[in-house]
Design a protein around this motif. Structure first.
Motif, PDB file in Angstrom:
ATOM      1  N   SER A  41       0.850  -1.191   0.000  1.00 46.21           N
ATOM      2  CA  SER A  41       0.000   0.000   0.000  1.00 46.21           C
ATOM      3  C   SER A  41       0.882   1.236   0.000  1.00 46.21           C
ATOM      4  CB  SER A  41      -0.841   0.075   1.269  1.00 46.21           C
ATOM      5  OG  SER A  41      -1.544  -1.080   1.499  1.00 46.21           O
ATOM      6  N   ALA A  42       0.238   2.368  -0.098  1.00 45.50           N
ATOM      7  CA  ALA A  42       0.949   3.645  -0.014  1.00 45.50           C
ATOM      8  C   ALA A  42       1.468   3.840   1.410  1.00 45.50           C
ATOM      9  CB  ALA A  42       0.020   4.780  -0.400  1.00 45.50           C
ATOM     10  N   GLY A  44       2.171   5.058   5.029  1.00 42.55           N
ATOM     11  CA  GLY A  44       1.465   5.779   6.103  1.00 42.55           C
ATOM     12  C   GLY A  44       0.147   6.405   5.671  1.00 42.55           C
ATOM     13  N   THR A  47      -2.354   8.228   1.235  1.00 43.66           N
ATOM     14  CA  THR A  47      -3.611   8.290   0.479  1.00 43.66           C
ATOM     15  C   THR A  47      -4.536   9.366   1.053  1.00 43.66           C
ATOM     16  OG1 THR A  47      -3.338   5.936   0.040  1.00 43.66           O
ATOM     17  CG2 THR A  47      -5.495   6.873  -0.451  1.00 43.66           C
TER      18      THR A  47
HETATM   19 MG    MG Z   1      -3.413   2.968   3.055  1.00 48.55          MG
END
Ligand code: MG
Ligand code: ASP
Length: 402
Positions: A41-42, A44, A47
């Protein structure tokens, strides 16, 4: 040699130190002789930060541009993580969603995976490269980038595991597994060693944040055995699978969901077709309705109350405001509410479960606004301010601290 899919959430790759830590987990898995595909995921709050930036510029940004923006978050984390793995002297390549073959429909912001064209993935694996894939994203038939909805990288990981028939799909997060309640809020929350897909699906849908519900749905459909564990400690996590040896636990979890808006329509004509008209216009707007309560008719009128997610509240009110059958009604929307739920496959055959829950709430003087039940869950809508206290009290009623 096994094929292992490992997914790391945003908190696991939040900064350089965490990325190095994740790289060491990947390196260890690879050096043990496994093929490894990683989904990230991105970093920390990236998003959330990108979303905030967008709204600073435009209150109603186009969904396509939003996806164009949000996919950037995962592009950063895959390349950084690949660099960290390279630092361990191992062969590695990062791929964006489209490069990994993720084809989706065109519902920007909530796209569904249609298929994964796995040739590139397979080619990289056969070269014994560690493959690091951007979660949460794909491409549609117009060659535009799409995202799968918040928390979507769990689904990306499960989809790859299903498609490649991986031996294992490990979901690494910042808690040690699936707990009977949020361990950060409820001190005596217990870690579950195993849980069924159905229970996990209810928990995920009802507010447990550890796994995205669509990923659980997909894991069940393709029988992908999931392991939820921490990237920060070495302890064993929770296995999610079809059947488990039921421990002597009536309740497997207590959850809270504050993403609830309560909509009331007061003074409806007590005639056939009214509910149909209301819910069909909401369905046309893609608004998901959760709990529905209708009062008994009196004096020719009745009231209808239902819940939707907070971001759908405004659109729901607007939509209903334009409906001619609702001309003489009063429509209100309240957001200061929360849904507290208990989940457990055991309750189906155990009388008194609801009364235990309601008694715990009564003892705290907490008023219930709505109730909804299914075979394996009971949910109540209460004031949001009382939700944490409610979760703790209900948890204690079923799983006392002993
Ligand atoms: Mg996230
Ligand atoms: N980065 C995306 C989000 O925050 C996807 C994910 O975390 O799974 O929603």
């Amino acid at each position: 040699m096994a094929l292992i899919v490992q997914k790391f959430g945003g908190s696991s790759v939040a900064d350089a130190k965490r990325i190095q830590n994740v790289a060491s987990i990947i390196a260890e898995t690879y050096r043990a002789g496994n093929d490894v595909v990683v989904v990230v995921s991105a970093q920390g709050d990236t998003t959330d930060d990108l979303i905030a930036k967008a709204y600073e510029i435009n209150k109603r940004p186009a969904a396509r541009e939003m996806d164009q923006l949000l996919t950037a978050g995962e592009q950063i984390s895959i390349s950084l993580l690949a660099m960290a793995v390279e630092g361990f002297g191992l062969p590695v390549i990062s791929l964006l969603g489209w490069q990994a073959g993720f084809h989706t429909n065109s519902v920007y912001g909530a796209a569904r995976i249609k298929n994964i064209k796995t040739n590139r993935l397979r080619a990289e694996i056969s070269k014994h490269n560690i493959v690091i894939v951007a979660g949460f994203q794909g491409i549609n038939r117009y060659d535009d980038l799409t995202t799968l909805g918040r928390g979507g990288s769990d689904t990306s990981a499960v989809a790859i595991a299903a498609q490649l028939h991986a031996d294992k799909c490990q979901i690494f997060t910042d808690v040690e597994g699936v707990y009977t309640a949020d361990p950060r809020k409820v001190k005596n929350a217990l870690k579950l060693s195993e849980i069924t897909y159905d229970e996990m699906l209810e928990l995920a849908t009802l507010g447990a944040q550890v796994l995205n519900n669509r990923s659980v749905e997909m894991a069940k459909k393709y029988s992908v055995k999931l392991e939820v564990l921490s990237s920060l400690t070495k302890s064993s996590g929770t296995i999610v699978k079809e059947k488990i040896n039921m421990e002597k636990m009536l309740i497997r979890g207590v959850t809270k969901d504050t993403d609830v808006a309560l909509i009331s329509v007061v003074g409806l004509d007590d005639n056939p077709g009214v509910a149909f008209k209301i819910f069909s216009v909401l369905a046309q707007k893609n608004i998901n309705v959760d709990i529905i309560l209708q009062s008994v008719g009196r004096d020719g009128t009745k009231d209808l109350t239902f819940t939707v997610s907070k971001d759908n509240g405004v659109v729901a009110i607007e939509t209903l405001g334009n409906l001619s059958v609702l001309e003489n009604t009063k429509i209100t929307c309240t957001t200061g509410v929360a849904k507290v739920s208990i989940v457990g496959a055991g309750m189906e055959s155990h009388p008194g479960t609801a009364s235990t829950m309601f008694e715990a709430l009564y003892a705290q003087n907490i008023n219930i606004k709505m109730i909804s039940t299914s075979e394996i869950k009971i949910s109540v809508i209460i004031d949001a301010e009382e939700a944490d206290r409610a979760v703790a009290a209900v948890h204690n009623a079923f799983l006392p601290n002993d």
